[in-house]
Design an enzyme around this catalytic site. Structure first.
Site, PDB file in Angstrom:
ATOM      1  N   GLU A   1      39.074  64.315  -2.285  1.00 45.04           N
ATOM      2  CA  GLU A   1      37.818  65.017  -2.011  1.00 45.04           C
ATOM      3  C   GLU A   1      38.118  66.233  -1.143  1.00 45.04           C
ATOM      4  OE1 GLU A   1      33.654  63.136  -1.303  1.00 45.04           O
ATOM      5  OE2 GLU A   1      35.133  61.791  -0.426  1.00 45.04           O
TER       6      GLU A   1
ATOM      7  N   ASP B   1      27.687  64.603   7.890  1.00 43.30           N
ATOM      8  CA  ASP B   1      29.005  64.581   8.519  1.00 43.30           C
ATOM      9  C   ASP B   1      28.939  64.281  10.004  1.00 43.30           C
ATOM     10  OD1 ASP B   1      30.390  65.156   6.166  1.00 43.30           O
ATOM     11  OD2 ASP B   1      29.974  67.297   6.365  1.00 43.30           O
TER      12      ASP B   1
END
Length: 264
Positions: free
Chosen positions: A49, A60
């Site tokens: 990724e 995040d």
């Protein structure tokens, strides 16, 4: 069969669990990111990724947010990220999955964006802020181009929603192990085993578990619970950011090998 699905198909035939590391593109710099992709591939990553730096990364945690901030401060943009993919993808076996929030896709237009990432060599796409209810256009457009849009299942999703997401997800289903943001945690969410068992009742697609896996022992546990893939982000980004770029790359390679050994 498209690249991500084909990778999982080959792994399943061998009875193996996939390792999917995550990196933030452009941190600490673009050249190091390119080298890191090659190193991860060499060290056992099955898919990789690659995160596009974004200024408001809702999913995040602090480690990846900080990495994105550093990359943005250096002026890293989507075209720079795709230039890395274009440079590296033919040198590595691991398909590259682009991790991006929806705004850059909306800004460029779905078709233009997908044509650009396909031309660069991207094979899959994760869009963490894309609701299931708004995913059809993107799913159709990725399918038309031989790309795969991987959808996320939250631990709070109802069984009905889990089923709907799993049915539409392409390549594999991304099971988020905890509520909240990404980040290094001392233990894997206690509900993961039950979540995996529940998902197995509604889909035969591969299931990858991410968010919070930071140690080989955790990866081994998630595999034992039945995951087809272990996704490791913050712990990868953290190691690459420590010390000089050379030291970071060495730490990244060692960690990747340890994780792959744990799930092999």
């Amino acid at each position: 069969m498209n690249a991500v699905a084909a990778c999982f198909n080959a792994l399943r035939q061998r009875g193996e669990c996939a390792l999917i590391p995550f990196l933030t593109a452009g941190d600490p710099d673009l050249a190091t990111t390119a080298e890191a992709l090659r190193i991860l591939d060499r060290a056992g990553a099955d898919l990789i990724e690659l995160g596009v730096p974004y200024s408001d990364p809702l999913a995040d945690g602090p480690v990846i947010q900080a990495a994105a901030t550093r990359a943005l401060q250096k002026g890293v943009k989507l075209d720079d990220v795709l230039a890395i993919v274009r440079e590296v993808h033919q040198d590595i076996a691991a398909p590259i999955i682009l991790f991006t929030y929806y705004n850059p896709i909306f800004y460029q237009g779905v078709e233009v964006f997908l044509d650009k990432i396909k031309a660069a060599g991207v094979k899959g796409l994760v869009v963490p802020d894309l609701p299931l209810e708004e995913s059809d256009r993107l799913l159709e457009a990725t399918a038309e181009r031989g790309l795969e849009l991987i959808l996320l299942v939250a631990p709070t999703s109802s069984p009905e929603r889990q089923t709907a997401i799993a049915k539409k997800s392409q390549g594999f289903v991304y099971l988020v192990s905890v509520t909240g943001v990404t980040g290094v945690r001392t233990e894997v969410g206690s509900r993961v085993e039950a979540l995996l068992a529940g998902m197995r009742q509604v889909t035969d697609k591969p299931i990858g578990v991410g968010f919070g896996i930071s140690q080989p022992e955790q990866a081994e546990q998630v595999k034992a619970w039945g995951a087809d893939a272990v996704i490791v982000g913050s712990a990868m980004v953290k190691r690459l950011a420590e010390g000089t770029p050379t030291e970071g790359l060495q730490a990244l390679e060692t960690f990747c090998r340890e994780l792959k050994t744990a799930i092999s």
